[in-house]
Design an enzyme around this catalytic site. Structure first.
Site, PDB file in Angstrom:
ATOM      1  N   ASP B 467       2.267  -0.984   3.707  1.00  0.00           N
ATOM      2  CA  ASP B 467       3.478  -0.530   3.068  1.00  0.00           C
ATOM      3  C   ASP B 467       4.632  -0.897   3.991  1.00  0.00           C
ATOM      4  O   ASP B 467       4.430  -1.079   5.185  1.00  0.00           O
ATOM      5  CB  ASP B 467       3.369   0.990   2.903  1.00  0.00           C
ATOM      6  CG  ASP B 467       4.486   1.531   2.067  1.00  0.00           C
ATOM      7  OD1 ASP B 467       5.134   0.745   1.369  1.00  0.00           O
ATOM      8  OD2 ASP B 467       4.701   2.756   2.113  1.00  0.00           O
ATOM      9  N   ASP B 861       1.176   6.113   1.102  1.00  0.00           N
ATOM     10  CA  ASP B 861       0.483   5.751  -0.107  1.00  0.00           C
ATOM     11  C   ASP B 861      -0.941   6.248  -0.099  1.00  0.00           C
ATOM     12  O   ASP B 861      -1.873   5.577   0.281  1.00  0.00           O
ATOM     13  CB  ASP B 861       0.546   4.259  -0.324  1.00  0.00           C
ATOM     14  CG  ASP B 861       1.876   3.916  -0.929  1.00  0.00           C
ATOM     15  OD1 ASP B 861       1.978   3.983  -2.149  1.00  0.00           O
ATOM     16  OD2 ASP B 861       2.809   3.655  -0.161  1.00  0.00           O
TER      17      ASP B 861
END
Lengths: 339, 1142
Positions: B467, B861
């Site tokens: 990410d 996430d």
């Protein structure tokens, strides 16, 4: 709720791991490495040492004089061997004469060698009661002894089990040049067995009283710890061809002397196709006659020397600088576009 | 973690362009509260795991409470009013009775009555009366109780198939005909292994129990009989009123009914839940009870708050979410199964062979079996009835032999391996946690090892999917550029850091973070006139009002006269904007639910907040309706550029729009996060119309979210363009270097970002993900067709480049792909036939299939972390949710390099060797047993005592391999970091593969042959007894396998020495002890046999002959076909000696 843990963590002023050589995996360590030098030296050294040991043990083995006389076939009439041996009425005396090739120094060990007898057969090897042999109170502990456990009226058989039941019962009377020589049957068993494994207060009872006699009978007035033939027999052999110590001759036998052995051929190896032999042997540090170990060491030693040479040649032919970064795969890639 | 990130995770998984927007206020479906300030569903953010995805539990009210409290003043829910409301037993709240999957369907879902949870406020008895079954507030995180421990722990342990196998064998052994071992000996290894694990589990559970007790016995103030009385947490019941004062922790999930604040606001901190130190606002409301505030949140900045307990004990969100991450298996362990099956086949072969030979033997000796002394089938004890004893026919004997062989040779499947692996992983985890290179000094964050079964996967990573926000970046936003009315103001280099303190009520207020300002923009704001200056002022007014930031005033440690203003909010972007506004003279001083007070260049102004439309992922913008001091009503909107450009009134001033679009593009190219800001003045009529629509929508029971979105969309149109902002999200320290190292080590790095393509590429360069040498392939398609074409083109380009570059087949390539295209590729991939060529599949599906051994570091996430083979959480500012779901958590992205390249490499290498070695050492032992069986009439007798047989794999040889697998290092840290390519050894599976397995098994057979046959040949026709020979074999095997290990140890420290030589000595001692027991047949054998020289000669011969092949092979391999690790080790050694010379 494990959050309390993390709360504690975040509040702690310093939770930096404590430095120690151990926790950082930096303990002092030595890093031995297989350099060409060490490899060659190791092989050469092993080669030389093994050849020396090989020569020593081979010469020791050569000193040993060993007479082996297989008598099972010659001591029964041809025909129904099993019937002959099982018949308690027949005369089973058998006389063998051997010529001694070399001077035999005392003590000369007398062994009997049986082959084809699986003393390590599972059914057999378990059929004994060590407790019974050791402790007077446990003479009734015979559950592992199967059908050689108790007499019909429930009295325990001492010693019980197949091993004791099948005890060897040939006897050997030896004379050299017609002079009878005493066979010393003392101390043929391990001292530890006599002192600690077989009870001195336990006497044989109900032994070999069944309808099928397996082998030797025991004198019921002698305690088990003194029944050395039994003790020897109860140390079951590791392999199906084995020797057991029968006794010792305490006098030297000269070369070309005639040794006459009068054998009472009682033991039945015929029913399973085994063989019996009498062995007279001197001993040295290596034990009995054993060329194998000497030959093996010599072979190995030479092999190691050969390997050492081989490695020297290889190292000469294919030289490589140790720790040369150009040999790293990613450096090699750009040189010879193979990867 | 901000809730928006939790919204349906697959979206992010599949749509490369992630984070739908860079709009500061990011909240899911707005669950409006009547004063329309902010969605209270921030509650979501406190949950810990996937379970909470999109679930904002809706709470509906029974009519009587709504009508009953509607009359009351909105503004004051004082203690008095609360008492009135509370003392009326009829007050009832309807909540979902059980938090269930159905909740996730949407917050606006209408609850069916049977699903509803009726809470009678301050009437616990009625609330809890049947049929309602609410748990009490006692929490139990323990797995076991004293009674259930043994059955349950055993049940869990026997989930391992291998243990079931050993259990079955132990049970079989108890059948008299099959009794290979004595009953005690047969269960000993299994009991030992189970026992060690059980003790470990019991200890962990006891610790959990203790912490539960602490939690349960904390006290809270509960309203009983008209007064608040202390009550223990575990006794709190649903429906009871709980009072919490500042800095206390909430004991359960509760709905606030009153707070010390007249507007009913309470601020909570959820650091215990998700690590976020931001304050979150909660409202005590009558009409619409908002999301319950979760247990363990801390009350801050609010003197007291009273809430009604709605979810207690195991129903609380914390408890529901505390289910751990799904358990993962390492790749090595999966591969290990393959070799285990091979060994099982070998085992069956050995057993079949033995039983077949036994059958033949019995058949050949059939006539003799009755009387031969060592078999004697016939029982003559009753002379009249001669019976077969213990004999069931040849066929049965063969079957028995087979079963006994399996029991005898069972350790072919290494029982100690599983427990060894667990212990080794604990050891490796200890070293990872203790490593000072993985400690984040800035945040005082230790490395965390949350999963204990995939350590070795760290050494085999092929793909890193990362990410961007909060993982590569600090998630600390800095305002960089402003484009106002077509003018670009990004020359902040000249400006100085301006704290811009303001004085309020005689107290100097200074913003906590200073922001560099552009002097030109500053001058424009202060003294400028005209459209541009007005736009600039409105621009900053928007920044300062259109947000949910709360100013917190604290003492300034540096300057006692001044106070520090800290802007607390859920979005770092908003914080940055408000700090920037403060630097430019627009200081937010106060915010309540109804108004904000802004200090504009020393002049305090009050702005009434008339309405607020939260951010949502459809609109991608947020707006406020502000009543200005000059009595005008204005709508301020900020949002992502693509969503804003659509609602801008383009007829106005096209030059400005074009200029701003150009600026936006250049900001993106610099890697900045952009926001567009617009405004519109509302006429009285418009405002009233809006207010009516808004009131209607916000009190709707059904589809409230959708209605509110509609209201917002209606009003947000025809905006006047004010400008755009560029916010920089700084990369974390060392990220470019780390990414470069990872790329060098052969790991393919993918960064997933929600930025625009230009921003993404620019950030790619700045973090060295992209380099100038790389050929970029961009796939950015809007349709299936163009996507397919894009792929075809890409393949063509790749093939062309491959054919062109002859000198190096490795063409540096970069693939930039957007979310839509990925979705198309996924779709087509599933349909499979869409791909025209197989190479396309290799290009794209490879990346997905190979997510096997991929790693996913990400700050937030959760689903990605759980889906990845190895999930790594960055315990940064974003909170703990990612950490809770991760397998490993660390403070900084750059720690990935030492984690993978150093620890991963070590872990893999150690574990791979240990598994091979365990297979080898057990196989060697089994083969020795097997050769002997061939000389015992195939009856599975062992010369080795049964005790040595069972102790062999758990005691004689277990410790050294564990120690070596924890401590040995094939290469030093410095070397591994200097040559990242060395990591390739793990990717290529160089430490554990079928070839190595066959190699070591061949060695095992050779060694077993030497161990058996050298003594056999020497002792043939001798007086040797079984026990003595067995002892020789025992010692030979143990010494040989230990020397084998010793030869492969690379670094010898004192612990390794102790373990290896110690276990040889321990074996000798054990053998001696066993041989000192008079009632065992082998009594005194070891002492006797050790007294003969032949014994020592044989032992030496066995060891040397056994080791020669391994030694020679090792010498050849290391010198003539060296691998990278070998070369690097030699370099290390020469460096060490070089150091020594200096």
């Amino acid at each position: 709720m494990d959050t309390s843990d993390s709360e504690g963590d975040s509040r702690k002023s310093n939770n930096k791991p404590k430095y120690s050589k151990f926790s950082q995996q930096e303990l002092p360590a030595c890093k031995p490495r297989l350099t060409p030098g060490t490899v060659v030296v190791a092989f050469s050294l092993i080669g030389v040492i093994f050849i020396l040991i090989g020569l020593a043990s081979l010469s020791a083995s050569q000193e040993i004089v060993e007479l082996v006389d297989r008598y099972d076939a010659d001591c029964v009439p041809t025909g129904d061997k099993v019937g002959f041996i099982q018949n308690s009425e027949t005369d089973k005396i058998c006389t063998r004469t051997l010529t001694v090739p070399k001077h035999m120094k005392s003590p000369i060990h007398i062994y009997y060698q049986i082959s084809g007898f699986y003393q390590n057969y599972r059914r057999y090897v378990k059929s004994r009661s060590d407790k019974q042999l050791r402790y007077k109170n446990d003479v009734h502990v015979t559950k592992d002894c199967h059908y050689e456990a108790n007499t019909d009226d429930g009295a325990p058989i001492v010693p019980c089990g197949l091993i004791a039941w099948s005890m060897f019962n040939d006897t050997f009377a030896i004379s050299v040049n017609k002079n009878t020589i005493e066979v010393n049957k003392k101390d043929i068993a391990w001292k530890s067995d006599k002192n600690n494994k077989f009870g001195s207060d336990i006497y044989p009872s109900n032994f070999q009283k069944g309808s099928l006699i397996g082998g030797a009978k025991l004198n019921e007035s002698i305690p088990l710890s003194e029944q050395e033939d039994l003790i020897v027999w109860m140390r079951t052999a590791a392999l199906p061809t084995f020797r057991k110590l029968y006794g010792r001759i305490e006098t030297d036998i000269m070369a070309n002397d005639q040794v006459t052995v009068v054998i009472q051929n009682n033991y039945n190896t015929y029913s399973f196709g085994g063989s019996k032999a009498l062995v007279l042997s001197t001993t040295t540090w290596i034990g009995g006659k054993n060329n194998f170990i000497g030959v093996a060491y010599l072979t190995l030693g030479s092999l190691c020397l050969f390997l050492a040479m081989g490695f020297i040649v290889l190292y000469m032919v294919k030289r490589r600088t140790l720790g040369d970064p150009t040999y790293l795969s990613w450096n090699r890639d750009t040189l010879d576009h193979r990867y | 973690m901000r809730p928006e990130r939790q919204s349906p995770p697959p979206r992010e998984a599949t749509t490369g362009e992630l984070e739908a927007m860079d709009v500061p206020v990011k909240l899911p479906d707005p669950v409006p509260s009547p004063i329309s300030r902010q969605s209270p569903s921030v509650g979501l953010s406190m949950s810990r795991s996937l379970r909470s995805v999109g679930d904002a539990p809706s709470i509906t009210f029974a009519a009587d409470i709504r009508s009953g409290t509607r009359a009351e003043s909105n503004a004051s829910s004082s203690f008095e009013s609360f008492r009135r409301a509370g003392s009326r037993p009829g007050a009832v709240a309807r909540l979902p009775s059980r938090r269930s999957a159905s909740e996730r369907a949407g917050s606006q879902r209408d609850l069916r009555d049977e699903d509803a949870r009726f809470v009678y406020i301050n009437d616990a008895a009625r609330t809890n009366a049947p049929p309602a079954k609410f748990p009490d507030n006692a929490v139990r995180t323990t797995k076991y109780s004293i009674l259930t421990f043994i059955p349950r722990n055993l049940y869990e342990q026997f989930h391992r198939v291998a243990y079931v196998y050993f259990l079955i064998l132990a049970a079989l052994n108890q059948v008299p005909q099959l009794g290979v071992f004595s009953p005690v000996a047969s269960v000993l290894p299994l009991a030992f292994v189970l026992g060690v694990t059980a003790v470990k589990d019991a200890y962990e559970d006891w610790r959990r129990h203790r912490s539960d007790e602490n939690e349960n016995n904390r006290t809270a103030s509960v309203f009983v009989n008209g007064v608040f009385q202390p009550k223990r947490w575990k006794e709190i019941q649903v429906g009871e009123l709980v009072r919490v004062v500042a800095n206390e922790t909430l004991p359960c999930d509760m709905v606030l009914v009153a707070t010390s604040d007249p507007t009913g606001v309470a601020y909570v901190q959820t650091i215990n839940l998700d690590g976020e130190s931001n304050l979150k606002t909660r409202y005590a409301k009558k009409e619409t009870m908002s999301t319950p505030t979760e247990a363990l949140a801390g009350l801050k900045n609010t003197a007291w708050a009273i809430g009604v307990a709605v979810y207690t004990g195991r129903d609380t969100k914390v408890m529901l979410n505390s289910s751990g991450a799904p358990s993962k298996r390492s790749r090595l362990e999966t591969h290990m199964n393959r070799e285990t099956i091979v060994l099982a086949v070998v085992l069956v072969l050995l057993c079949s062979l033995v039983s077949l030979l036994a059958g033949i033997w019995l058949h050949n000796h059939d006539d003799e079996l009755g009387v031969i002394p060592f078999f004697r089938k016939k029982d003559f004890s009753d002379p009249n009835k001669v019976e077969n004893y213990n004999w069931y026919g040849t066929g049965a004997q063969v079957v028995f032999t087979f079963m006994m062989a399996v029991i005898q040779f069972q350790v072919m499947i290494p029982i100690a391996l599983f427990i060894s692996m667990e212990l080794v992983r604990v050891g490796q985890a200890y070293f990872m946690v203790q490593d000072k290179h993985l400690f984040d000094d800035k945040r005082q964050a230790k490395f965390q090892c949350r999963a204990l079964n995939i350590n070795e996967d760290l050494g085999q990573i092929k793909y890193v999917f990362s990410d961007k926000t909060g993982t590569l970046t600090e998630n600390r936003m800095e305002f960089r550029c402003a484009s106002v009315h077509g003018g670009d103001f990004s020359e902040t280099d000249g400006g100085e850091e301006d704290g811009h303190a303001v004085t309020a009520d005689g107290v100097v207020l200074r913003p906590k973070t200073a922001v560099k300002t552009d002097p030109k923009l500053m001058a424009l704001l202060k003294d400028g006139t005209g459209a541009k200056a007005d736009a600039a002022r409105e621009f900053f007014l928007t920044l300062v009002t259109c947000n949910t930031i709360v100013p917190i005033i604290a003492d300034d440690e540096a300057d006692p006269a001044a106070k520090l203003v800290e802007y607390q909010g859920e979005s770092p972007d908003e914080q940055a904007l408000v700090y920037a506004a403060a630097a430019y003279g627009y200081t937010l001083v106060e915010r309540t639910s109804g108004h904000t007070i802004v200090d504009v260049f020393g002049n305090r102004q009050r702005f009434d907040v008339l309405g607020l439309h939260d951010f949502d992922s459809d609109r991608k913008r947020m707006s406020v309706i502000i009543g200005c001091p000059d009595k005008t009503v204005k709508l301020f909107v900020k949002g992502a550029d693509n969503s804003m450009l659509g609602i801008i009134d383009k007829t106005m001033n096209t030059d400005v729009v074009h200029a701003t679009e150009k600026h936006l593009h250049s900001y993106s190219s610099l890697g900045l996060r952009t926001l567009v800001i617009g405004t519109r003045e509302l006429s009285q009529a418009e405002f009233e119309e809006w207010q009516m629509a808004y009131d209607k929508a916000s009190t709707a029971l059904l589809g409230r979210g959708g209605l509110l979105r509609g209201v917002a969309a209606d009003i947000e149109r025809n905006l006047r363009f004010l400008g755009a902002s560029g916010i920089e999200d700084k990369l974390q320290d060392g990220v470019p270097e780390a990414i470069e190292k990872l790329r060098q080590s052969g790991i393919k790095v993918w960064v997933l970002t929600g930025d625009k393509q230009e921003t993404a590429i620019s950030i790619g360069y700045s973090c060295k993900l992209l380099t100038r040498e790389m050929t970029q392939i961009v796939i950015n398609s809007n349709s299936m067709e163009s996507c397919r074409k894009g792929i075809d083109d890409a393949i063509a380009v790749v093939n062309k480049l491959r054919s062109l570059s002859t000198d190096s087949p490795r063409v540096p390539l970069a693939l930039i792909i957007d979310g839509n295209s990925l979705v198309y590729i996924f779709d087509t991939d599933q349909e499979d036939k869409f791909f025209p060529t197989s190479s396309a599949i290799s290009l794209f599906t490879k990346f997905f299939i190979n997510m096997k051994t991929s790693i996913f570091p990400g700050a937030n996430d959760v689903s990605m972390i759980q889906m990845a083979d190895v999930g790594i959480g960055i315990s940064g500012q974003e909170g703990r949710q990612a950490v809770m779901a991760s397998d490993f958590a660390m403070g900084q992205f750059r720690f990935l390099v030492p984690l993978l390249l150093v620890h991963g490499h070590w872990n893999y290498q150690r574990m791979g060797y240990m598994i091979l070695y365990n297979f080898y050492r057990n196989a060697t032992f089994v083969f020795v047993l097997f050769w002997y069986v061939l000389y015992t009439g195939f009856t599975l007798t062992t010369a080795i005592t049964e005790w040595s047989s069972v102790l062999y794999s758990v005691i004689y040889t277990a410790v050294p391999t564990i120690i070596v697998a924890i401590l040995d290092k094939d290469l030093g840290r410095r070397t591994l970091l200097k040559y990242p390519q060395l990591y390739g050894a793990g990717q290529r599976e160089e430490s554990y593969n079928l070839r190595l397995f066959i190699f070591i098994m061949t060695d095992s057979i050779w060694q077993s042959l030497t161990i058996f046959f050298i003594p056999y040949l020497a002792y043939r026709k001798s007086t040797i007894d079984g026990a003595s020979l067995g002892d020789l074999w025992t010692l030979s095997v143990v010494i040989l396998v230990n020397i084998h290990l010793a030869m492969d140890v690379i670094r010898w420290n004192w612990i390794t020495h102790t373990a290896i030589w110690g276990s040889i000595i321990a074996t000798l001692i054990c053998v001696m002890i066993i041989d000192s027991i008079p009632i065992l047949p082998g009594f005194w054998a070891i002492y006797k046999v050790m007294g003969t020289r032949l014994f020592w000669a044989l032992l030496l011969a066995v060891i040397v002959v056994g080791m020669i092949p391994h030694f020679a092979a090792k010498a050849i391999r290391e010198h003539f076909i060296p691998n990278d690790i070998q070369i690097a080790r030699e370099m290390e050694n020469s460096r060490d000696s070089g150091d020594a010379l200096i």
